[in-house]
Design an enzyme around this catalytic site. Structure first.
Site, mmCIF file in Angstrom:
data_model
loop_
_atom_site.group_PDB
_atom_site.id
_atom_site.type_symbol
_atom_site.label_atom_id
_atom_site.label_comp_id
_atom_site.label_asym_id
_atom_site.label_seq_id
_atom_site.Cartn_x
_atom_site.Cartn_y
_atom_site.Cartn_z
ATOM 1 N N LYS A 36 0.835 -1.200 0.000
ATOM 2 C CA LYS A 36 0.000 0.000 0.000
ATOM 3 C C LYS A 36 0.872 1.253 0.000
ATOM 4 C CE LYS A 36 -3.861 -2.291 2.184
ATOM 5 N NZ LYS A 36 -4.283 -2.854 3.475
ATOM 6 N N GLN A 50 -5.032 -1.506 9.743
ATOM 7 C CA GLN A 50 -4.903 -2.851 9.165
ATOM 8 C C GLN A 50 -5.549 -3.894 10.082
ATOM 9 O OE1 GLN A 50 -3.652 -3.455 6.202
ATOM 10 N NE2 GLN A 50 -3.356 -5.655 6.235
ATOM 11 N N ASP A 92 -11.457 2.595 3.950
ATOM 12 C CA ASP A 92 -11.838 1.175 3.832
ATOM 13 C C ASP A 92 -13.335 1.027 3.568
ATOM 14 O OD1 ASP A 92 -9.653 -0.646 4.152
ATOM 15 O OD2 ASP A 92 -9.524 -0.127 6.288
HETATM 16 N N1 GUE Z 1 -8.127 -2.329 7.093
HETATM 17 C C1 GUE Z 1 -7.847 -3.257 6.171
HETATM 18 N N2 GUE Z 1 -8.133 -3.034 4.871
HETATM 19 C C2 GUE Z 1 -7.840 -3.971 3.918
HETATM 20 O O1 GUE Z 1 -8.107 -3.735 2.720
HETATM 21 C C3 GUE Z 1 -7.208 -5.178 4.315
HETATM 22 C C4 GUE Z 1 -6.938 -5.365 5.678
HETATM 23 N N3 GUE Z 1 -7.282 -4.404 6.580
HETATM 24 N N4 GUE Z 1 -6.344 -6.503 6.117
HETATM 25 C C5 GUE Z 1 -5.879 -7.511 5.195
HETATM 26 C C6 GUE Z 1 -6.724 -7.538 3.951
HETATM 27 C C7 GUE Z 1 -6.119 -8.258 2.777
HETATM 28 N N5 GUE Z 1 -5.978 -7.275 1.725
HETATM 29 C C8 GUE Z 1 -5.360 -7.524 0.499
HETATM 30 C C9 GUE Z 1 -5.138 -6.544 -0.438
HETATM 31 C C10 GUE Z 1 -4.477 -6.817 -1.620
HETATM 32 C C11 GUE Z 1 -4.015 -8.076 -1.896
HETATM 33 C C12 GUE Z 1 -3.258 -8.343 -3.142
HETATM 34 O O2 GUE Z 1 -2.911 -7.453 -3.888
HETATM 35 N N6 GUE Z 1 -2.982 -9.627 -3.454
HETATM 36 C C13 GUE Z 1 -2.200 -10.040 -4.602
HETATM 37 C C14 GUE Z 1 -1.186 -11.091 -4.205
HETATM 38 C C15 GUE Z 1 -0.280 -10.679 -3.094
HETATM 39 C C16 GUE Z 1 0.685 -11.793 -2.740
HETATM 40 O O3 GUE Z 1 1.440 -12.231 -3.630
HETATM 41 O O4 GUE Z 1 0.678 -12.207 -1.569
HETATM 42 C C17 GUE Z 1 -3.092 -10.653 -5.653
HETATM 43 O O5 GUE Z 1 -4.170 -11.137 -5.313
HETATM 44 O O6 GUE Z 1 -2.687 -10.664 -6.810
HETATM 45 C C18 GUE Z 1 -4.261 -9.067 -0.984
HETATM 46 C C19 GUE Z 1 -4.926 -8.804 0.186
HETATM 47 C C20 GUE Z 1 -6.425 -6.083 2.176
HETATM 48 N N7 GUE Z 1 -6.869 -6.179 3.427
#
Ligand code: GUE
Length: 286
Positions: free
Chosen positions: A54, A98, A121
């Site tokens: 982020k 987070q 969020d």
């Molecule tokens: N307040 C809060 N807001 C959130 O938005 C929030 C959170 N807490 N806690 C955790 C989760 C999880 N999350 C992700 C965001 C992007 C990918 C992402 O970009 N994933 C990549 C892969 C990343 C990798 O390789 O591990 C993909 O799907 O291509 C994953 C997970 C946002 N979260």
């Protein structure tokens, strides 16, 4: 494979490029840049990766990020005080705490404390309520990103049979509200649903957000359906997989999102989008 891939990396990059242009246009005119505060409690390695991503995404766009890394022993009162300070800080347009938080802290009370107009969020009850009564404010990033991906299909969502699998506060519930707002006929399945397969089989659109690897079987997918996979699970060999049995589903679907490279990158792009929306409103730029 017969399905067309919905490429979240490509669509997310397009969204971010548009935001970068908007930010550049206004900051060149002397406005301050958008500011995003990212609060992380404890050093969970998976969380640290998301938070680092982020921050990188912010820097590339010209969003200033303010990091607050707190020890996992921080008290509720200390966290509350930090949120109060960020709510008042005029440089900050968005506050992200987070999740998940350590056991001794209440996520609900922190979400409730964030100024709804800085809640990038989209988790605050005010923002969920706005979405529910067709007055969307800041919209939850993952469902918002799914709606942006659905635009790529070129299909009309009005009257479409949509099945959301999972009823969490952060994905399933707001996803159902977004699809309802878009005119779909929405069914939400959850742990007490009796015959998940029967619901999925009649869906023109399936959004899998249950957090159970491989829950949605490929043979359940209706021919030509749109399949959106919100799940992310890391296997012991390091590979990432979703809630959908991808290979079999892709034989039947019309469109499908990959994992990784589908919904995940859209979530981050929409977080930036919400931060820019909040900034524009705060500076009166609309
Ligand atoms: N307040 C809060 N807001 C959130 O938005 C929030 C959170 N807490 N806690 C955790 C989760 C999880 N999350 C992700 C965001 C992007 C990918 C992402 O970009 N994933 C990549 C892969 C990343 C990798 O390789 O591990 C993909 O799907 O291509 C994953 C997970 C946002 N979260």
């Amino acid at each position: 494979m017969t399905a067309r891939l919905l490429d979240g990396r490509a669509v997310g990059a397009t969204v971010r490029a548009g935001l970068a242009e908007t930010i550049a246009a206004y900051t060149e005119n002397g406005h301050r840049p958008p500011g995003l505060a990212v609060v992380q409690v404890g050093g969970d390695p998976a969380s640290s990766v998301y938070v680092a991503n982020k921050r990188k995404a912010c820097a590339k766009l010209g969003i200033e990020s303010f990091s607050h890394d707190l020890k996992d022993t921080v008290s509720q009162a200390e966290l509350d005080a930090l949120v109060d300070e960020l709510n008042e800080d005029p440089r900050i347009d968005g506050i992200l705490v987070q999740l998940p938080l350590p056991e001794h802290l209440s996520a609900d009370s922190i979400i409730n404390r964030i100024d709804p107009d800085k809640d990038v969020d989209g988790f605050h009850p005010t923002n969920i309520g706005r979405l529910a009564i067709r007055q969307p404010g800041l919209r939850p990033c993952t469902p918002f990103g799914v709606m942006r991906l659905l635009e790529e299909t070129g299909r009309d969502l009005h009257g479409m049979e949509a099945v959301v699998v999972g009823a969490s506060n952060i994905v399933g519930r707001p996803m159902a509200l977004e699809l309802l707002l878009a005119g779909a006929t929405v069914t939400v399945c959850h742990r007490f649903t009796e015959d998940l397969a029967a619901h999925v089989r009649r869906a023109d659109l399936v959004v899998a957000a249950a957090g159970k690897p491989g829950l949605v079987r490929g043979e359940w997918i209706k021919g030509g359906a749109i399949v959106i996979d919100v799940g992310i699970h890391r296997r012991d060999d390091g590979t990432l997989h979703g809630d959908v049995d991808f290979d079999a589903a892709a034989e039947r679907a019309g469109f499908i999102t990959p994992v990784p490279g589908g919904v995940g990158p859209m979530t981050i792009a929409m977080l930036m989008h919400n931060t820019v929306t909040s900034w524009r409103r705060r500076l009166g730029l609309d």
